[in-house]
Design a protein around this motif. Structure first.
Motif, mmCIF file in Angstrom:
data_model
loop_
_atom_site.group_PDB
_atom_site.id
_atom_site.type_symbol
_atom_site.label_atom_id
_atom_site.label_comp_id
_atom_site.label_asym_id
_atom_site.label_seq_id
_atom_site.Cartn_x
_atom_site.Cartn_y
_atom_site.Cartn_z
ATOM 1 N N GLU A 92 123.513 -15.351 49.143
ATOM 2 C CA GLU A 92 123.216 -16.416 50.096
ATOM 3 C C GLU A 92 123.566 -16.037 51.530
ATOM 4 O OE1 GLU A 92 121.592 -19.120 49.022
ATOM 5 O OE2 GLU A 92 121.612 -18.057 47.104
ATOM 6 N N VAL A 93 124.319 -14.972 51.696
ATOM 7 C CA VAL A 93 124.763 -14.561 53.036
ATOM 8 C C VAL A 93 124.147 -13.202 53.372
ATOM 9 C CG1 VAL A 93 126.751 -14.013 54.490
ATOM 10 C CG2 VAL A 93 126.946 -15.789 52.739
ATOM 11 N N PRO A 94 123.456 -13.082 54.502
ATOM 12 C CA PRO A 94 122.925 -11.766 54.889
ATOM 13 C C PRO A 94 124.050 -10.754 55.079
ATOM 14 C CG PRO A 94 121.981 -13.502 56.269
ATOM 15 C CD PRO A 94 123.096 -14.131 55.478
ATOM 16 N N ILE A 95 123.894 -9.599 54.442
ATOM 17 C CA ILE A 95 124.862 -8.501 54.577
ATOM 18 C C ILE A 95 124.144 -7.352 55.284
ATOM 19 C CG2 ILE A 95 126.409 -6.919 53.396
ATOM 20 C CD1 ILE A 95 127.293 -9.693 52.834
ATOM 21 N N ILE A 96 124.601 -7.024 56.475
ATOM 22 C CA ILE A 96 123.955 -5.989 57.285
ATOM 23 C C ILE A 96 124.842 -4.760 57.305
ATOM 24 C CG2 ILE A 96 123.136 -5.366 59.595
ATOM 25 C CD1 ILE A 96 123.391 -9.019 58.717
ATOM 26 N N GLY A 97 124.282 -3.608 56.982
ATOM 27 C CA GLY A 97 125.049 -2.374 56.980
ATOM 28 C C GLY A 97 124.755 -1.528 58.203
ATOM 29 N N ILE A 98 125.424 -0.406 58.289
ATOM 30 C CA ILE A 98 125.200 0.553 59.374
ATOM 31 C C ILE A 98 125.029 1.930 58.758
ATOM 32 C CG2 ILE A 98 127.678 1.032 59.745
ATOM 33 C CD1 ILE A 98 127.002 1.136 62.781
ATOM 34 N N GLU A 99 124.212 2.761 59.388
ATOM 35 C CA GLU A 99 124.009 4.108 58.871
ATOM 36 C C GLU A 99 123.911 5.085 60.041
ATOM 37 O OE1 GLU A 99 119.164 3.782 58.339
ATOM 38 O OE2 GLU A 99 120.451 3.447 56.596
ATOM 39 N N PRO A 100 124.185 6.363 59.796
ATOM 40 C CA PRO A 100 124.095 7.349 60.877
ATOM 41 C C PRO A 100 122.699 7.351 61.517
ATOM 42 C CG PRO A 100 125.214 8.286 58.989
ATOM 43 C CD PRO A 100 124.662 6.965 58.529
ATOM 44 N N ASP A 207 124.875 6.608 68.387
ATOM 45 C CA ASP A 207 125.508 5.944 67.236
ATOM 46 C C ASP A 207 124.606 4.816 66.757
ATOM 47 O OD1 ASP A 207 126.624 3.166 68.184
ATOM 48 O OD2 ASP A 207 127.182 4.553 69.784
ATOM 49 N N GLY A 208 124.964 4.206 65.632
ATOM 50 C CA GLY A 208 124.084 3.224 64.997
ATOM 51 C C GLY A 208 124.317 1.787 65.401
ATOM 52 N N SER A 209 125.190 1.529 66.382
ATOM 53 C CA SER A 209 125.546 0.152 66.723
ATOM 54 C C SER A 209 124.356 -0.665 67.214
ATOM 55 C CB SER A 209 126.642 0.142 67.789
ATOM 56 O OG SER A 209 127.820 0.744 67.308
ATOM 57 N N TYR A 210 123.567 -0.087 68.116
ATOM 58 C CA TYR A 210 122.442 -0.825 68.688
ATOM 59 C C TYR A 210 121.449 -1.255 67.609
ATOM 60 C CZ TYR A 210 118.159 -1.811 71.271
ATOM 61 O OH TYR A 210 117.015 -2.414 71.750
ATOM 62 N N GLY A 211 121.086 -0.317 66.735
ATOM 63 C CA GLY A 211 120.137 -0.639 65.673
ATOM 64 C C GLY A 211 120.666 -1.680 64.710
#
Length: 259
Positions: A92-100, A207-211
């Motif tokens: 029920e909660v969007p889970i957003i990850g980060i990748e290189p 880095d992947g922060s912006y995306g």
């Protein structure tokens, strides 16, 4: 409370996720943000998958109890190991990850090696290898595991001889080569960007922060859950160490310039 006014949660193995949250503060200034850092158990990048999953689920559960409307796994290691299991449990909660950010580095289309700095766990995971297959098959990509860099950042070492010597020891084999880009595959590493820049010169540092934050914003827009308040959002910082020193470091990192 309406869903759109609930906070967005960020978790990391320590203080590194603050580099992602800084990007969110710029892109989503009205949102209320909560960061949970697990500095007590940092670094995650040298632990087993089972340990990483257990710690990541514990951190996410903390943020769920804070009624977060979305959760960002602001840790490359935790994303690579636990993201699929998290999405299966917390549907029920969007889970957003980060990748290189391998794709942006390749798309620069510049001559030279692409160096990916990351933790050993991130570099060996299937998710990362899939990135390489998709975007880096015709480029020379160098893996540069840097687990000790997390520990330096956790101690607040953002500049100086100790950091410079460590980075020089890592980059030494490539200093005579053409480097087109350095990918920071750990959210701690942007806090050492100035020191890295001194070594790699004109190479782009990505880095992947912006995306990740762009993806977060798009998901909230689709769900009609963007905070439409006219006031600036609140920021809450929690850390498993729960010491004044670590909270002072967090506040310092939030205010520090990341070039």
């Amino acid at each position: 409370m309406q869903e759109k006014y609930k906070p967005i949660g960020f978790m990391d193995s320590g203080v590194g996720g603050l580099s992602v949250m800084k990007e969110a503060i710029k892109a989503l200034p009205q949102e209320n943000l909560i960061h949970f850092g697990d500095s007590k158990n940092a670094p995650y990048g040298i632990k087993t998958d089972e340990e990483i999953k257990k710690l990541t689920f514990s951190a996410v559960e903390f943020l769920i109890k804070k009624q977060c409307k979305a959760i960002v796994i602001a840790c490359n290691t935790a994303t690579s190991v636990a993201i699929n299991d998290l999405r299966e449990i917390y549907k029920e909660v969007p889970i957003i990850g980060i990748e290189p950010a391998v794709k942006p580095a390749v798309e620069l289309n510049e001559d030279g090696k692409i160096i990916v700095m990351a933790t050993p766990v991130t570099l060996k995971k299937e998710k990362f290898n899939h990135l390489l297959e998709m975007y880096g098959s015709d480029r020379e990509i160098i893996f540069l595991p840097c687990p000790e860099l997390v520990e330096l950042i956790e101690r607040g070492v953002l500049e100086g001889e100790e950091l410079d010597n460590y980075l020089l020891s890592k980059f030494k084999p490539y200093l005579n080569d053409k480097i087109s880009a350095v990918v920071l595959g750990c959210t701690h590493y942007p806090f050492a960007k100035k020191a890295i820049k001194k070594i790699v010169g004109d190479a782009k540092i990505i880095d992947g922060s912006y995306g990740t934050v762009k993806q977060l914003k798009n998901i909230l827009m689709r769900r009609d859950e963007l905070n439409d308040s006219n006031s600036k959002g609140t920021i809450e910082i929690f850390n498993s160490l729960n010491s004044n020193d670590i909270l002072e470091l967090c506040n310092m990192l939030l205010s520090a310039e990341v070039e």
